[in-house]
Motif scaffolding. Structure first.
Motif: not given
Length: 92
Positions: A28, A34-35, A31-32, A58, A25
């Motif tokens: 990103g 994943k976080e 990304k949110s 995700y 990715d």
């Protein structure tokens, strides 16, 4: 004198990546998600069973953005979450 190696008429034939292999990715886009998943893991002492909803979200993000092949969520182990049931509800 030429020492060029000639391997005949064989040419490189590209093939799709192996199952489970997918692009990174780079931008990103997920990304949110994943976080959120990683925070859930840290908060739950890395018990991944407690973070299945975050994991599903995700993977859905990655599939929506063509960062991985489209797969039915049931095939990825989220069949019980697709039906609207949470894992906690199905245990009792």
């Amino acid at each position: 004198m030429s020492t060029a190696m000639n391997f005949g008429t064989k040419s490189f034939q590209p093939r799709p990546p192996d199952k489970g292999s997918f692009p990174l990715d780079h931008f990103g886009e997920c990304k949110s998600f994943k976080e959120k998943f990683m925070k859930c893991l840290r908060d739950n002492n890395f018990e991944n069973a407690l973070c299945r909803n975050e994991s599903k979200e995700y993977l859905e993000c990655r599939m929506e953005r063509q960062l991985m092949a489209q797969e039915p969520l049931g095939k990825l182990g989220f069949g019980d979450l697709v039906d609207g049931q949470s894992e906690a509800k199905s245990k009792y």
